[in-house]
Scaffold this motif. Structure first.
Motif, PDB file in Angstrom:
ATOM      1  N   LEU A 107      11.677  51.544  -2.949  1.00 24.52           N
ATOM      2  CA  LEU A 107      12.729  52.217  -3.710  1.00 24.52           C
ATOM      3  C   LEU A 107      14.090  51.617  -3.394  1.00 24.52           C
ATOM      4  O   LEU A 107      14.913  51.397  -4.289  1.00 24.52           O
ATOM      5  N   LEU A 108      14.336  51.311  -2.117  1.00 24.26           N
ATOM      6  CA  LEU A 108      15.648  50.799  -1.704  1.00 24.26           C
ATOM      7  C   LEU A 108      15.775  49.293  -1.913  1.00 24.26           C
ATOM      8  O   LEU A 108      16.773  48.826  -2.473  1.00 24.26           O
ATOM      9  N   TYR A 109      14.774  48.547  -1.465  1.00 21.75           N
ATOM     10  CA  TYR A 109      14.976  47.101  -1.511  1.00 21.75           C
ATOM     11  C   TYR A 109      14.960  46.559  -2.949  1.00 21.75           C
ATOM     12  O   TYR A 109      15.586  45.532  -3.237  1.00 21.75           O
ATOM     13  N   ALA A 110      14.279  47.243  -3.866  1.00 15.19           N
ATOM     14  CA  ALA A 110      14.314  46.812  -5.268  1.00 15.19           C
ATOM     15  C   ALA A 110      15.724  46.953  -5.836  1.00 15.19           C
ATOM     16  O   ALA A 110      16.186  46.110  -6.615  1.00 15.19           O
ATOM     17  N   GLN A 111      16.427  48.013  -5.441  1.00 15.86           N
ATOM     18  CA  GLN A 111      17.814  48.188  -5.883  1.00 15.86           C
ATOM     19  C   GLN A 111      18.721  47.113  -5.290  1.00 15.86           C
ATOM     20  O   GLN A 111      19.635  46.605  -5.951  1.00 15.86           O
ATOM     21  N   GLN A 112      18.460  46.750  -4.038  1.00 14.65           N
ATOM     22  CA  GLN A 112      19.272  45.718  -3.392  1.00 14.65           C
ATOM     23  C   GLN A 112      19.044  44.356  -4.035  1.00 14.65           C
ATOM     24  O   GLN A 112      19.998  43.609  -4.286  1.00 14.65           O
ATOM     25  N   TRP A 113      17.788  44.044  -4.347  1.00 15.76           N
ATOM     26  CA  TRP A 113      17.495  42.789  -5.038  1.00 15.76           C
ATOM     27  C   TRP A 113      18.083  42.798  -6.455  1.00 15.76           C
ATOM     28  O   TRP A 113      18.522  41.757  -6.956  1.00 15.76           O
ATOM     29  N   SER A 114      18.078  43.959  -7.102  1.00 19.54           N
ATOM     30  CA  SER A 114      18.640  44.057  -8.455  1.00 19.54           C
ATOM     31  C   SER A 114      20.123  43.714  -8.455  1.00 19.54           C
ATOM     32  O   SER A 114      20.621  43.040  -9.363  1.00 19.54           O
ATOM     33  N   PHE A 115      20.830  44.167  -7.436  1.00 21.03           N
ATOM     34  CA  PHE A 115      22.254  43.839  -7.315  1.00 21.03           C
ATOM     35  C   PHE A 115      22.435  42.328  -7.166  1.00 21.03           C
ATOM     36  O   PHE A 115      23.272  41.725  -7.851  1.00 21.03           O
ATOM     37  N   LEU A 116      21.647  41.706  -6.291  1.00 23.68           N
ATOM     38  CA  LEU A 116      21.760  40.257  -6.085  1.00 23.68           C
ATOM     39  C   LEU A 116      21.405  39.498  -7.364  1.00 23.68           C
ATOM     40  O   LEU A 116      22.042  38.497  -7.703  1.00 23.68           O
ATOM     41  N   GLY A 117      20.401  39.988  -8.090  1.00 21.00           N
ATOM     42  CA  GLY A 117      20.016  39.347  -9.341  1.00 21.00           C
ATOM     43  C   GLY A 117      21.083  39.452 -10.412  1.00 21.00           C
ATOM     44  O   GLY A 117      21.135  38.630 -11.336  1.00 21.00           O
TER      45      GLY A 117
END
Length: 455
Positions: free
Chosen positions: A129-139
Motif C-alpha cells: 500500500l505504501l511503497y506503490a504510492q512512493q513509486w508512483s510519485f517517482l514515476g
C-alpha cells in the motif's frame, strides 16, 4: 532533492517492514504467544485473511486519493500503519512481561493469539500500500529516460537499508524484544512520513507536483457532472434522492472505474496476472519455510534471527544485482527478455526440491538440511523479486497516464499481490484440512507447477 527524499522514505519504509516481518514471524510461530506447533496449519489461513484487509485498505486509499490528492492519501495511510504497529508493539511487550494477561481467552482463543494474528495479517497487508504510492510519485517526476537511469539505484538503496535492518534483527531482539522491534518499525515509518511529505513539498515548490494532474482531472469531472445534473435533475426532489443514493453507489462506482481502466490499458491486465502467478509461488515457498523453521528452530528469538538473516541475504544479493548487473543488463537486453529470464532460477530450485519427493533419502537427510533447501528456494525467488521484477515493473508504469500510475498500480500492488497470496493460501488450507494437518507432501510439486506458470 524531491526524488532523493522519496527514495530515502521508501528505504526507511522497507527497513521498518523487515523489523516488523522478523518480529511477527517469530511471534506467530511462538509456543507461548503464537500458534506454536500448529503454525504451519494456521499460516495459510492468516495469509488468506490478508486479502480482505488489503481490499479495505485499497478502497480507503482510492477515496483518499480522489478527495484529498496523492500527498494527503500517502500521509493518511502512513499514519494508519504507524498507529497499528505502535499498538501491536505495546501489546506484545505487555504480554511478554505478563503471561497471565496473554492467556485471557476471548471466544475460546487466548488474547495473545488474537493480537498476534491481527498484527501478522496487517503486516502482510500494508507494505505494498505504501511503497506503490512512493513509486508512483517517482514515476510522475521522472521521464522514461531518467527512470531507466535511476530506478535500479533507487531500488538498490532500499535493498541496502533493508539488508542492514535484517541483519540487525538478531542483535536488536535481545535488547528490545519482539515488541520493541514493532515499535522500532513504527519509528522508521515516522521518518518515512516526514521524508515523503518533504518530497511532495519540494515538488510543489518547484512546480512539478503530481497533485496538479489529478486536480485538473477533478475540475473537468466536476464541471461535466454539474452540467449532467442540471440536465437530468431539474427538481430539488430528484437532487435529494441522488444525494442519498451516492454513498451506496461509491463502491460499485470504484469497481466499475477499475474495470474500465484495465480495459483501456491492457498492460495493467498483463501485470495483474503476472503478479498473481508470482505471489502464488511466493506463498507456497513461504509456507514451506515457516513449517520447516518451526520444526527445526524451537527458540523464538532464534527464529526471528533466522528470518532476518534470510531476508538480509536476499537484500544483499539484490543490491549487487541493482548496482552492478542491472544497469548493464538493461542497456544490452530488452526488458521483455529479462522478464522471461526471471523465473528460471526459481524453476531450477523447484526441480531440485522435487528430488527428495521422487527419491526418498536423496539430498535431505535431516530437518536442518530440509530447512536450508527450502530457504535457498525462497531466497532465490525473493532475490529475483527485489532485484529485477520490481524495477522492471516500475519501468513499465513510467510512460502510462496518471490514473494508471496511481490507481492501476495500487490495484495491482495491493489487490493482485494479496489476492495471489490469499488464493493460494486458501488452497493450502484446504490441502492441510484434507491431509489432517499436514500439507507439506505435495507443496514441492505445486511450487514447480506455479513456477512453470510464471515462466
Amino acid at each position: 532533492k524531491s526524488g532523493v527524499a522519496m527514495a530515502s522514505a521508501m528505504a526507511l519504509h522497507f527497513a521498518g517492514y523487515e523489523l516488523a516481518r522478523g518480529s511477527n514471524m517469530a511471534l506467530f510461530t511462538s509456543s507461548s504467544l503464537g500458534f506454536g506447533s500448529s503454525s504451519g496449519g494456521y499460516y495459510p489461513l492468516a495469509m488468506a485473511c490478508a486479502s480482505p484487509l488489503s481490499m479495505f485498505l485499497l478502497l480507503s486509499y482510492t477515496r483518499q486519493l480522489d478527495r484529498k490528492g496523492p500527498r494527503r492519501a500517502l500521509r493518511s495511510t502512513t499514519l494508519l500503519c504507524i498507529s497499528a504497529l505502535t499498538i501491536s508493539g505495546i501489546a506484545m511487550a505487555t504480554m511478554q512481561h505478563n503471561e497471565l494477561l496473554g492467556n485471557i481467552k476471548i471466544l475460546s482463543l487466548p488474547i495473545s493469539q488474537i493480537i498476534v494474528w491481527a498484527s501478522f495479517v496487517f503486516q502482510n497487508s500494508y507494505a505494498h500500500l505504501l511503497y506503490a504510492q512512493q513509486w508512483s510519485f517517482l514515476g510522475s517526476i521522472f521521464t522514461p529516460t531518467e527512470a531507466g537511469k535511476y530506478y535500479s539505484y533507487v531500488a538498490g538503496l532500499s535493498s541496502i537499508v533493508s539488508m542492514i535492518a535484517g541483519t540487525s534483527v538478531s542483535r536488536l531482539v535481545e535488547w528490545i524484544g519482539l515488541g520493541g522491534l514493532l515499535g522500532l518499525a513504527a519509528a522508521s515509518l515516522t521518518a518515512t512520513l516526514l521524508l515523503a511529505d518533504w518530497a511532495y513539498s519540494t515538488a510543489e515548490k518547484h512546480g512539478f507536483d503530481p497533485s496538479r494532474e489529478i486536480q485538473k482531472q477533478k475540475k473537468s469531472k466536476t464541471q461535466s457532472k454539474l452540467q449532467d445534473e442540471k440536465q437530468s435533475q431539474p427538481t430539488s426532489q430528484s437532487t435529494d434522492a441522488s444525494t442519498e443514493e451516492k454513498p451506496n453507489k461509491t463502491l460499485l462506482h470504484q469497481i466499475r472505474e477499475g474495470i474500465s481502466l484495465f480495459r483501456r490499458v491492457p498492460t495493467l491486465g498483463a501485470l495483474f496476472f503476472e503478479t498473481l502467478c508470482f505471489q502464488s509461488l511466493s506463498t507456497i515457498l513461504s509456507t514451506c519455510f515457516v513449517m520447516e523453521l518451526n520444526s527445526s528452530v524451537p527458540n523464538d528469538n532464534e527464529r526471528a534471527s533466522w528470518t532476518g538473516n534470510l531476508y538480509a541475504t536476499s537484500n544483499g544479493l539484490s543490491t549487487i544485482f541493482q548496482f552492478f548487473l542491472l544497469p548493464v543488463l538493461t542497456q544490452r537486453m530488452e526488458p521483455k527478455h529479462l522478464w522471461r529470464l526471471m523465473p528460471l532460477l526459481p524453476l531450477i530450485c523447484g526441480m531440485v526440491r522435487m528430488i527428495p519427493s521422487l527419491f526418498p533419502g536423496a539430498l535431505v537427510s535431516s530437518s536442518s538440511s530440509a530447512l536450508y533447501l527450502v530457504a535457498i528456494s525462497l531466497l532465490t525467488a525473493k532475490t529475483m523479486d527485489y532485484s529485477l521484477r520490481n524495477v522492471l515493473a516500475e519501468l513499465v508504469y513510467v510512460p502510462l497516464d496518471f490514473e494508471s500510475r496511481y490507481v492501476g498500480k495500487e490495484i495491482i500492488a495491493v489487490f493482485a499481490n494479496r489476492f495471489g497470496k490469499s488464493g493460494m493460501a486458501l488452497i493450502l488450507s484446504g490441502l492441510n484440512f484434507i491431509r489432517g494437518g499436514s500439507s507439506g507432501g505435495g507443496l514441492s510439486g505445486l511450487a514447480l507447477a506455479i513456477s512453470f506458470g510464471w515462466w
